[in-house]
Design a protein around this motif. Structure first.
Motif, PDB file in Angstrom:
ATOM      1  N   ALA A 131      -7.040   0.624   2.998  1.00 40.98           N
ATOM      2  CA  ALA A 131      -7.615  -0.324   3.949  1.00 40.98           C
ATOM      3  C   ALA A 131      -6.683  -0.598   5.133  1.00 40.98           C
ATOM      4  O   ALA A 131      -7.042  -1.361   6.029  1.00 40.98           O
ATOM      5  CB  ALA A 131      -7.950  -1.629   3.237  1.00 40.98           C
ATOM      6  N   GLY A 132      -5.508   0.005   5.109  1.00 36.61           N
ATOM      7  CA  GLY A 132      -4.584  -0.142   6.230  1.00 36.61           C
ATOM      8  C   GLY A 132      -3.552  -1.233   6.090  1.00 36.61           C
ATOM      9  O   GLY A 132      -2.800  -1.491   7.037  1.00 36.61           O
ATOM     10  N   LEU A 133      -3.475  -1.886   4.938  1.00 39.24           N
ATOM     11  CA  LEU A 133      -2.479  -2.930   4.748  1.00 39.24           C
ATOM     12  C   LEU A 133      -1.108  -2.312   4.512  1.00 39.24           C
ATOM     13  O   LEU A 133      -0.986  -1.289   3.837  1.00 39.24           O
ATOM     14  CB  LEU A 133      -2.842  -3.829   3.572  1.00 39.24           C
ATOM     15  CG  LEU A 133      -3.813  -4.986   3.859  1.00 39.24           C
ATOM     16  CD1 LEU A 133      -5.221  -4.470   4.090  1.00 39.24           C
ATOM     17  CD2 LEU A 133      -3.796  -6.009   2.719  1.00 39.24           C
ATOM     18  N   GLN A 134      -0.106  -2.949   5.047  1.00 42.10           N
ATOM     19  CA  GLN A 134       1.272  -2.505   4.863  1.00 42.10           C
ATOM     20  C   GLN A 134       1.990  -3.482   3.941  1.00 42.10           C
ATOM     21  O   GLN A 134       1.994  -4.690   4.189  1.00 42.10           O
ATOM     22  CB  GLN A 134       2.000  -2.428   6.210  1.00 42.10           C
ATOM     23  CG  GLN A 134       1.461  -1.348   7.130  1.00 42.10           C
ATOM     24  CD  GLN A 134       1.597   0.041   6.517  1.00 42.10           C
ATOM     25  OE1 GLN A 134       2.650   0.405   6.005  1.00 42.10           O
ATOM     26  NE2 GLN A 134       0.512   0.806   6.569  1.00 42.10           N
ATOM     27  N   PRO A 135       2.577  -3.000   2.869  1.00 41.21           N
ATOM     28  CA  PRO A 135       3.235  -3.907   1.924  1.00 41.21           C
ATOM     29  C   PRO A 135       4.516  -4.506   2.477  1.00 41.21           C
ATOM     30  O   PRO A 135       5.225  -3.884   3.276  1.00 41.21           O
ATOM     31  CB  PRO A 135       3.522  -3.009   0.723  1.00 41.21           C
ATOM     32  CG  PRO A 135       3.595  -1.627   1.283  1.00 41.21           C
ATOM     33  CD  PRO A 135       2.634  -1.594   2.437  1.00 41.21           C
ATOM     34  N   VAL A 136       4.794  -5.715   2.035  1.00 39.67           N
ATOM     35  CA  VAL A 136       6.059  -6.378   2.374  1.00 39.67           C
ATOM     36  C   VAL A 136       7.162  -5.900   1.441  1.00 39.67           C
ATOM     37  O   VAL A 136       8.297  -5.670   1.861  1.00 39.67           O
ATOM     38  CB  VAL A 136       5.891  -7.911   2.252  1.00 39.67           C
ATOM     39  CG1 VAL A 136       7.224  -8.628   2.486  1.00 39.67           C
ATOM     40  CG2 VAL A 136       4.836  -8.406   3.226  1.00 39.67           C
ATOM     41  N   GLU A 137       6.817  -5.744   0.167  1.00 40.69           N
ATOM     42  CA  GLU A 137       7.735  -5.240  -0.851  1.00 40.69           C
ATOM     43  C   GLU A 137       6.971  -4.305  -1.768  1.00 40.69           C
ATOM     44  O   GLU A 137       5.773  -4.496  -2.010  1.00 40.69           O
ATOM     45  CB  GLU A 137       8.334  -6.374  -1.689  1.00 40.69           C
ATOM     46  CG  GLU A 137       9.166  -7.392  -0.930  1.00 40.69           C
ATOM     47  CD  GLU A 137      10.546  -6.859  -0.551  1.00 40.69           C
ATOM     48  OE1 GLU A 137      10.857  -5.709  -0.930  1.00 40.69           O
ATOM     49  OE2 GLU A 137      11.297  -7.604   0.091  1.00 40.69           O
ATOM     50  N   VAL A 138       7.673  -3.288  -2.294  1.00 41.18           N
ATOM     51  CA  VAL A 138       7.077  -2.382  -3.277  1.00 41.18           C
ATOM     52  C   VAL A 138       8.096  -2.145  -4.382  1.00 41.18           C
ATOM     53  O   VAL A 138       9.238  -1.756  -4.124  1.00 41.18           O
ATOM     54  CB  VAL A 138       6.676  -1.023  -2.659  1.00 41.18           C
ATOM     55  CG1 VAL A 138       6.023  -0.142  -3.726  1.00 41.18           C
ATOM     56  CG2 VAL A 138       5.734  -1.210  -1.486  1.00 41.18           C
ATOM     57  N   LEU A 139       7.667  -2.386  -5.614  1.00 39.23           N
ATOM     58  CA  LEU A 139       8.515  -2.144  -6.781  1.00 39.23           C
ATOM     59  C   LEU A 139       7.849  -1.087  -7.652  1.00 39.23           C
ATOM     60  O   LEU A 139       6.638  -1.157  -7.904  1.00 39.23           O
ATOM     61  CB  LEU A 139       8.701  -3.433  -7.582  1.00 39.23           C
ATOM     62  CG  LEU A 139       9.241  -4.649  -6.820  1.00 39.23           C
ATOM     63  CD1 LEU A 139       9.250  -5.874  -7.721  1.00 39.23           C
ATOM     64  CD2 LEU A 139      10.633  -4.373  -6.273  1.00 39.23           C
ATOM     65  N   VAL A 140       8.609  -0.112  -8.106  1.00 36.77           N
ATOM     66  CA  VAL A 140       8.062   0.942  -8.960  1.00 36.77           C
ATOM     67  C   VAL A 140       8.928   1.090 -10.207  1.00 36.77           C
ATOM     68  O   VAL A 140      10.136   0.864 -10.173  1.00 36.77           O
ATOM     69  CB  VAL A 140       7.982   2.302  -8.219  1.00 36.77           C
ATOM     70  CG1 VAL A 140       6.994   2.225  -7.062  1.00 36.77           C
ATOM     71  CG2 VAL A 140       9.350   2.741  -7.731  1.00 36.77           C
TER      72      VAL A 140
END
Length: 236
Positions: A42-51
């Motif tokens: 949908a085009g949202l950009q994450p502020v943080e990503v944890l994997v």
């Protein structure tokens, strides 16, 4: 790799389990590859990503930070810990009441119902969802899971901004839904489980309608009623 439970990124995700903190920070956390992928699509950009460091997740995650499997399991609210958790901004979610159909929810407090109604608005739309104060947060973990990613595609608005004509759905006593002559627009107004629409909200609707039920049946779940109303509007 993050190996400390006191890491600021992990602390942020824990904070976002609270609606008060989501309201304060304007952020929410998404668990699981499907939800995160829907947000990215949908085009949202994450502020943080944890994997999860031991279980590779989506390849297209920007600035993903590996986290030890033990800490990811502690952080996750799912029965089977998610391989990815991403934080997004509420302000990036779609807003507005442009679609011809919509659902206006009055004090629908169950997050599962709110998420399911958002999912129905996506599947049987295009449609918007307008929420009153007292509604469950559509960015809560349970609502996000129930929406199956639709929250990133369905525009939201405040209850007062939902346009007319407003059609109130009541368990009984209203005009049968199949007999209603819809115009070019329709906003279906739904109340909370058990309580339904208060008198003043019902009085503000241009028309009250009921979904015909089998004899002896009490009522429909609010999410089911909303889906039927949207289907009927779309079918016309």
């Amino acid at each position: 790799m993050i190996t400390s439970a006191t890491n600021p990124r992990l602390k942020l995700v824990r904070k976002l389990a609270s609606r008060r903190q989501r309201d304060k920070l304007g952020l929410f956390a998404c668990e699981g590859e499907d939800l995160v992928a829907a947000a990215l699509d949908a085009g949202l950009q994450p502020v943080e990503v944890l994997v999860d460091a031991d279980r590779p997740a989506l390849e297209r995650l920007p600035r993903a930070e590996p986290v030890s499997s033990e800490l990811m399991a502690e952080l996750s609210t799912l029965a089977h810990p998610a391989r990815v958790i991403a934080v997004f901004r509420r302000a990036d979610l779609p807003r507005g009441v442009e679609p011809a159909a919509g659902l206006a929810l009055w004090h629908v407090g169950d997050p599962g119902n709110v998420g399911t109604l958002v999912r129905s608005a996506d599947a049987l739309g295009p449609a918007f969802v307008a929420l009153s104060p007292g509604c469950a947060d559509p960015t809560s973990p349970k609502a996000l899971r129930a929406s199956m990613g639709a929250v990133f595609r369905v525009p939201q608005a405040s209850f007062d901004d939902a346009p007319g004509p407003r059609i109130g759905l009541v368990p009984r006593g209203g005009r049968p839904l199949p007999e209603v002559d819809f115009g070019e627009r329709a906003t279906f107004v739904l109340g909370a489980e058990r309580v339904g629409l208060p008198e003043d909200v019902a009085a503000s609707c241009e028309e009250l309608v009921s979904i015909p039920l089998a004899e002896g049946s009490e009522s429909l779940n609010v999410a089911v009623a909303g889906a039927i109303a949207l289907y009927e509007f779309r079918r016309r």
